[in-house]
Design an enzyme around this catalytic site. Structure first.
Site, PDB file in Angstrom:
ATOM      1  CB  THR A  42      -0.932  -0.031   1.232  1.00 57.01           C
ATOM      2  OG1 THR A  42      -1.838  -1.111   1.055  1.00 57.01           O
ATOM      3  CG2 THR A  42      -1.711   1.251   1.401  1.00 57.01           C
ATOM      4  CB  SER A  89       2.703  -8.193   1.112  1.00 59.54           C
ATOM      5  OG  SER A  89       1.620  -8.135   2.003  1.00 59.54           O
ATOM      6  CB  THR A 122       0.388  -3.663   6.306  1.00 59.31           C
ATOM      7  OG1 THR A 122      -0.869  -3.730   5.625  1.00 59.31           O
ATOM      8  CG2 THR A 122       0.929  -2.255   6.301  1.00 59.31           C
ATOM      9  CG  ASP A 123      -2.624  -7.351   3.640  1.00 58.82           C
ATOM     10  OD1 ASP A 123      -2.909  -6.537   4.543  1.00 58.82           O
ATOM     11  OD2 ASP A 123      -3.286  -7.437   2.583  1.00 58.82           O
TER      12      ASP A 123
END
Ligand code: SIN
Length: 354
Positions: A42, A89, A122-123
């Site tokens: 992101t 990710s 971030t995932d």
């Protein structure tokens, strides 16, 4: 006008002192060289409008644009950028994070590189961060950062997160702390932080261990060194591999079916991480499934689906326990460990120490 001998001597001493001081000041002022490796997420995402904070496309903006968006970086370090991947990710594969680890190790082995910052989605950042924590063979700082809002959003968090990540990587006290995850003014240890909220900016938490430190304006404040084996002390430091074992995750719940273990056996997986309810309990159906998998040589690691706390050993239950690792991180440790041994005592020791 001719100067006396002592006046000439005094002038020459002053000149030598001036040159030495200028050289020393220039030396002290040489900024650290931090390499930014961009992988997408992101932080490199773009939405259709400044209001869009969900449903945007991750991994679009390139590393040069990320760096140009934060001209303040040059007050902190001499930064250079490399585009390793540009992707969301959730699509990151084990071979890609192994390639990333090899690149980080190659960069940190260079005397002209003082630290590395990695931008990531971030995932799954916690998985890549823990993989690097176990495989980077250097004391130099490795800092991962990300953002919850795409680069096009009002109040995007990426630029400040990138600046703070570089501040941490450039800090003289950052060495030897393992891989760090910096978002939202906080410094988390790769071993402990996890994404705890789907959309909130303060999503990265370590429920039991807390943060390793924080960024306060221009200052980087550290509180502790993580007391787990990492980087140069890890059993997997510098590890490279062309073929990674296949380790999957199954979850326990009311009425969970044992046939998922049979599906895993049919796929010839090497290891299964089982995230059970509570303190890692296992239903009778899953227990039988585990026994069938173990009989086929598959390694079982048990953890908890609760999100925090240790999974205790239980003589009634099969498998190795994951200590306090959540299922995705237990999978990372298991896929590295299975490249060295299948001995369950050794595996258990590594789970309790890394
Ligand atoms: C991703 O993980 O690539 C998308 C989500 C994010 O970065 O927040």
């Amino acid at each position: 006008m001719s100067l006396s001998r002592s006046a000439r001597l005094l002038l020459s001493c002053c000149f030598t002192l001036f040159i030495s001081l200028s050289w020393l000041t220039a030396e002290a002022a040489t900024p650290p060289h931090i390499v930014i490796l961009a992988t997408g997420g992101t932080i490199a995402g773009q939405g259709a409008s400044s209001e869009q904070t969900t449903g945007y496309k991750a991994g679009v903006v390139g590393v040069d644009q990320l760096i140009q968006a934060v001209p303040e970086l040059k007050h902190v370090a001499n930064v250079s950028g490399e585009q390793v991947f540009n992707m969301a990710s959730e699509d990151m594969s084990t071979s890609q994070i192994a390639a990333l680890s090899a690149r980080v190790n190659a960069l940190l082995a260079r005397s002209d590189v003082d630290g590395v910052v990695i931008t990531h989605g971030t995932d799954t950042i916690e998985e890549t961060a823990y993989y690097l924590d176990l495989t980077v063979n250097s004391e130099k700082p490795v800092v991962m950062t990300a953002s919850m809002r795409p680069s096009t959003a009002i109040s995007a968090d990426g630029p400040m997160n990138l600046l703070e990540a570089v501040r941490v990587a450039a800090n003289p006290n950052a060495s030897g702390r393992g891989v760090m995850v910096v978002l939202n003014d906080r410094i988390g240890a790769a071993r402990f932080v996890t994404k705890s909220n789907t959309t909130a900016l303060d999503t990265f938490k370590a429920p039991e261990e807390g943060y390793m430190g924080r960024i306060v304006g221009p200052d980087v404040v550290f509180d502790y060194h993580p007391d787990r084996l990492h980087t140069t002390h890890s059993a997997f430091a510098g590890m490279t591999s062309s073929k990674q074992p296949n380790v999957i995750i199954l979850s326990g719940y009311q009425d969970d079916p044992g046939f998922l273990f049979d599906a895993a056996i049919a796929q010839h997986v090497d290891g299964i991480v089982f995230a059970g309810p509570g303190a890692g309990s296992v239903s009778s159906r899953s227990r039988e499934g585990m026994q069938r998998a173990i009989a086929k040589g598959i390694t079982i690691v048990r953890t908890s689906r609760t999100g925090s706390g240790n999974t205790p050993t239980d003589p009634q239950l099969p498998g190795v326990v994951a200590d306090s690792l959540n299922a995705p991180k237990a999978r990372i440790l298991l896929l590295l460990a299975l490249q060295k041994t299948h001995d369950t005592n050794q595996l258990q020791t590594w789970f309790h120490t890394h």
